[in-house]
Write a protein that holds these residues in place. Structure first.
Motif, PDB file in Angstrom:
ATOM      1  N   UNK A  88       0.799  -1.234   0.000  1.00  0.00           N
ATOM      2  CA  UNK A  88       0.000   0.000   0.000  1.00  0.00           C
ATOM      3  C   UNK A  88       0.828   1.279   0.000  1.00  0.00           C
ATOM      4  N   UNK A  89       1.979   1.281   0.685  1.00  0.00           N
ATOM      5  CA  UNK A  89       2.782   2.497   0.743  1.00  0.00           C
ATOM      6  C   UNK A  89       3.422   2.771  -0.615  1.00  0.00           C
ATOM      7  N   UNK A  90       3.937   1.716  -1.247  1.00  0.00           N
ATOM      8  CA  UNK A  90       4.530   1.877  -2.586  1.00  0.00           C
ATOM      9  C   UNK A  90       3.453   2.319  -3.579  1.00  0.00           C
ATOM     10  N   UNK A  91       2.256   1.759  -3.424  1.00  0.00           N
ATOM     11  CA  UNK A  91       1.138   2.158  -4.292  1.00  0.00           C
ATOM     12  C   UNK A  91       0.836   3.641  -4.123  1.00  0.00           C
ATOM     13  N   UNK A  92       0.775   4.062  -2.855  1.00  0.00           N
ATOM     14  CA  UNK A  92       0.470   5.465  -2.553  1.00  0.00           C
ATOM     15  C   UNK A  92       1.515   6.382  -3.185  1.00  0.00           C
ATOM     16  N   UNK A  98       2.338  10.016  -9.991  1.00  0.00           N
ATOM     17  CA  UNK A  98       1.600  10.077 -11.259  1.00  0.00           C
ATOM     18  C   UNK A  98       0.772  11.358 -11.297  1.00  0.00           C
ATOM     19  N   UNK A  99       0.142  11.682 -10.171  1.00  0.00           N
ATOM     20  CA  UNK A  99      -0.676  12.887 -10.071  1.00  0.00           C
ATOM     21  C   UNK A  99       0.208  14.143 -10.166  1.00  0.00           C
ATOM     22  N   UNK A 146      10.766  -0.580 -11.002  1.00  0.00           N
ATOM     23  CA  UNK A 146      11.806  -1.521 -10.587  1.00  0.00           C
ATOM     24  C   UNK A 146      12.514  -2.116 -11.801  1.00  0.00           C
ATOM     25  N   UNK A 147      12.476  -3.461 -11.888  1.00  0.00           N
ATOM     26  CA  UNK A 147      13.146  -4.126 -13.004  1.00  0.00           C
ATOM     27  C   UNK A 147      12.330  -4.057 -14.281  1.00  0.00           C
ATOM     28  N   UNK A 148      11.011  -3.955 -14.134  1.00  0.00           N
ATOM     29  CA  UNK A 148      10.138  -3.923 -15.312  1.00  0.00           C
ATOM     30  C   UNK A 148       9.248  -2.683 -15.285  1.00  0.00           C
ATOM     31  N   UNK A 149       8.702  -2.395 -16.453  1.00  0.00           N
ATOM     32  CA  UNK A 149       7.810  -1.242 -16.595  1.00  0.00           C
ATOM     33  C   UNK A 149       6.541  -1.465 -15.786  1.00  0.00           C
ATOM     34  N   UNK A 150       6.151  -0.413 -15.040  1.00  0.00           N
ATOM     35  CA  UNK A 150       4.930  -0.488 -14.243  1.00  0.00           C
ATOM     36  C   UNK A 150       4.080   0.744 -14.423  1.00  0.00           C
ATOM     37  N   UNK A 151       3.140   0.900 -13.536  1.00  0.00           N
ATOM     38  CA  UNK A 151       2.169   2.003 -13.564  1.00  0.00           C
ATOM     39  C   UNK A 151       2.843   3.366 -13.709  1.00  0.00           C
ATOM     40  N   UNK A 152       3.861   3.608 -12.884  1.00  0.00           N
ATOM     41  CA  UNK A 152       4.441   4.943 -12.881  1.00  0.00           C
ATOM     42  C   UNK A 152       5.257   5.203 -14.151  1.00  0.00           C
ATOM     43  N   UNK A 153       5.880   4.169 -14.701  1.00  0.00           N
ATOM     44  CA  UNK A 153       6.561   4.332 -15.986  1.00  0.00           C
ATOM     45  C   UNK A 153       5.546   4.712 -17.057  1.00  0.00           C
TER      46      UNK A 153
ATOM     47  N   UNK B  67      -6.905  12.181  -1.602  1.00  0.00           N
ATOM     48  CA  UNK B  67      -7.468  11.007  -2.287  1.00  0.00           C
ATOM     49  C   UNK B  67      -6.495   9.821  -2.226  1.00  0.00           C
ATOM     50  N   UNK B  68      -5.204  10.128  -2.306  1.00  0.00           N
ATOM     51  CA  UNK B  68      -4.184   9.071  -2.196  1.00  0.00           C
ATOM     52  C   UNK B  68      -4.219   8.501  -0.777  1.00  0.00           C
ATOM     53  N   UNK B  69      -4.338   9.379   0.217  1.00  0.00           N
ATOM     54  CA  UNK B  69      -4.383   8.932   1.613  1.00  0.00           C
ATOM     55  C   UNK B  69      -5.597   8.040   1.860  1.00  0.00           C
ATOM     56  N   UNK B  70      -6.755   8.431   1.321  1.00  0.00           N
ATOM     57  CA  UNK B  70      -7.972   7.618   1.519  1.00  0.00           C
ATOM     58  C   UNK B  70      -7.751   6.192   1.022  1.00  0.00           C
ATOM     59  N   UNK B  71      -7.155   6.063  -0.160  1.00  0.00           N
ATOM     60  CA  UNK B  71      -6.938   4.714  -0.710  1.00  0.00           C
ATOM     61  C   UNK B  71      -5.900   3.964   0.122  1.00  0.00           C
ATOM     62  N   UNK B  72      -4.888   4.674   0.609  1.00  0.00           N
ATOM     63  CA  UNK B  72      -3.877   4.047   1.460  1.00  0.00           C
ATOM     64  C   UNK B  72      -4.527   3.492   2.729  1.00  0.00           C
ATOM     65  N   UNK B  73      -5.376   4.291   3.334  1.00  0.00           N
ATOM     66  CA  UNK B  73      -6.067   3.856   4.555  1.00  0.00           C
ATOM     67  C   UNK B  73      -6.913   2.623   4.258  1.00  0.00           C
ATOM     68  N   UNK B  74      -7.624   2.656   3.126  1.00  0.00           N
ATOM     69  CA  UNK B  74      -8.521   1.549   2.792  1.00  0.00           C
ATOM     70  C   UNK B  74      -7.749   0.258   2.554  1.00  0.00           C
ATOM     71  N   UNK B  75      -6.539   0.399   1.989  1.00  0.00           N
ATOM     72  CA  UNK B  75      -5.742  -0.804   1.681  1.00  0.00           C
ATOM     73  C   UNK B  75      -4.939  -1.310   2.865  1.00  0.00           C
ATOM     74  N   UNK B  76      -4.684  -0.414   3.832  1.00  0.00           N
ATOM     75  CA  UNK B  76      -3.870  -0.807   4.984  1.00  0.00           C
ATOM     76  C   UNK B  76      -4.728  -1.418   6.094  1.00  0.00           C
ATOM     77  N   UNK B  77      -5.904  -0.808   6.320  1.00  0.00           N
ATOM     78  CA  UNK B  77      -6.836  -1.337   7.312  1.00  0.00           C
ATOM     79  C   UNK B  77      -8.063  -1.836   6.568  1.00  0.00           C
TER      80      UNK B  77
END
Lengths: 224, 224
Positions: A88-92, A98-99, A146-153, B67-77
């Motif tokens: 979740x933290x890496x996702x955040x 991206x934003x 990381x090693x491969x293309x992902x969302x942020x790339x 909005x990023x925080x809301x999703x982080x919270x939802x995925x962590x808890x």
């Protein structure tokens, strides 16, 4: 029921290109509908009545709009080759950057593109400032993912696609290889990746398009 | 020492979104009130890019952008989920959240700031945006369905904060006759215990917006 997947796009929209890349990475078959934004189709207006923009992904008749929203939808619907990190933290962090790319970096690059001479000095400084944290993100990584293309790339793909074109038109070096070695390398690695390269819009066509655009903007400023 | 800290201000609605999410998830947290005219070293360290609130700090790691925080919270808890499970419904919620922040909030604020003939136009524009929300909530108790969810938290500012904006701007946007479903939703929303318990006093929020407006006006006065 067979999956029905359609993508409304233009040949050059960098935001639509994000979805092309994502669908390719996921190995998905789909129909492409090219839009002429000066003469939008009834389908586009029906599927995206709020913004009337591309890209729009239509999955089994249901439309999804806004490229970053579409990316997450694609990632959550087809689980092979995940684009977003699991943690979740890496996702955040990925979502945040991206934003940032869309909100701050894009507009600062655009401000450079639509100005010239003395008026361009401040926008250039701002754009360079906004590129610095992106360079930082690439420390010890080949791709943002990381090693491969992902969302942020994929989300930053527009920088690899457009910036060098704008630089050529303006005869300006924004992403200086000395100042931004990692970002420069990433742009090469990203655009040369076989999955990405296959869908890259033709450079000469892009140059013409953006040249015309810049002339229009500069003329408009002069006449003010 | 708290595992979860929230840097924010009592009157900011992006901060309120996070407070509500943490309350719904029953997560204990420490609230650190920021003075936005005298930002703390902690805020500047945790959010160097935007230097804004809210900032969620979870085991010393910052998450930024509401909005990023809301999703982080939802995925962590994972209990009491905020976002729906279905990818299409998630995409729909994310689309509307983006619309609210990019179109509704800005157009409401524009209506607050504008004067004279411009004000009339700004009010019309803002109400056009609210019409879309009216359509989304029609026939539903909450945007999340039977229980409040992510999108309710995102739109929650249209309760107390919009009242405050209307007072400061000397105008009415959320006219019940025009927006019966949305108006009813605001009443249902603020009656949810987790929400009711955390609403700041209206006069504080009015003051907060008034200070903001005065500041903006002083900036443009200095420019001209």
């Amino acid at each position: 029921m067979a999956e029905e997947l359609k993508l409304f796009r233009t040949w050059s929209s960098p935001f639509a290109l994000r979805i092309v890349h994502a669908l390719k990475i996921k190995g998905l078959e789909y129909e492409t509908i090219f839009e002429d934004l000066s003469n939008k189709s009834d389908s586009l207006l029906q599927y995206n009545p709020i913004h009337k923009k591309v890209p729009v992904l239509v999955h089994n008749g249901k439309p999804i709009c806004e490229s970053l929203v579409i990316l997450e939808y694609v990632d959550e619907t087809w689980k092979q080759c995940p684009l977003l990190p699991r943690d979740p933290y890496e996702k955040a962090k990925a979502r945040f950057w991206a934003k940032f790319g869309d909100d701050k970096l894009f507009s600062s690059i655009w401000n450079v593109f639509t100005t010239q001479g003395k008026e361009q000095e401040e926008p250039i400084a701002a754009a360079v400032q906004n590129l610095k944290p992106i360079e930082e993100l690439l420390k010890e990584k080949k791709f943002f993912g990381g090693e491969t293309i992902g969302y942020l790339d994929i989300a930053f793909g527009w920088t690899a696609n457009i910036i060098s074109i704008l630089e050529e038109i303006m005869n300006l070096n924004l992403v200086d290889e000395e100042k931004f070695p990692l970002l420069s390398a990433w742009m090469q690695n990203f655009s040369n990746d076989p999955v990405i390269k296959e869908c890259w819009p033709p450079r000469d066509k892009m140059i013409v398009k953006f040249q015309v655009m810049r002339e229009k903007y500069l003329k408009a400023v002069v006449s003010q | 020492m708290s595992e979860v800290k929230l840097l924010g201000t009592q009157s900011s609605f992006p901060c309120a979104r996070i407070i509500w999410a943490l309350k719904l998830k029953e997560v204990e947290y420490e609230f650190i009130e920021e003075d936005l005219f005298n930002k703390s070293p902690l805020l500047l360290k945790m959010n160097p890019v935007y230097k804004k609130v809210p900032v969620l700090i979870h085991i010393d790691k910052p998450v930024v952008e509401s909005l990023v925080i809301l999703e982080y919270i939802d995925e962590t808890w994972k209990h009491n989920p905020l976002l729906p499970e279905d990818p299409y419904e998630r995409a729909t919620a994310r689309f509307w959240a983006k619309f609210v922040d990019e179109k509704c909030v800005l157009s409401a604020w524009e209506a607050v700031k504008s004067e004279g003939e411009n004000k009339k136009k700004a009010i019309e524009t803002a109400q056009e945006m609210f019409e879309h929300l009216e359509k989304q909530i029609a026939g539903k108790k909450y945007f999340g369905g039977e229980k409040i969810g992510y999108l309710d938290l995102v739109i929650g500012w249209t309760s107390l904060w919009l009242n405050a904006m209307e007072e400061v701007g000397g105008m009415k946007l959320l006219v019940p006759e025009k927006f019966p479903s949305l108006s009813e939703w605001t009443q249902n929303f603020i009656r949810v215990p987790a929400i009711q318990d955390s609403l700041p006093p209206l006069e504080n929020v009015v003051n907060y917006f008034q200070v903001g407006l005065n500041y903006l006006r002083s900036l443009s006065a200095n420019k001209s």
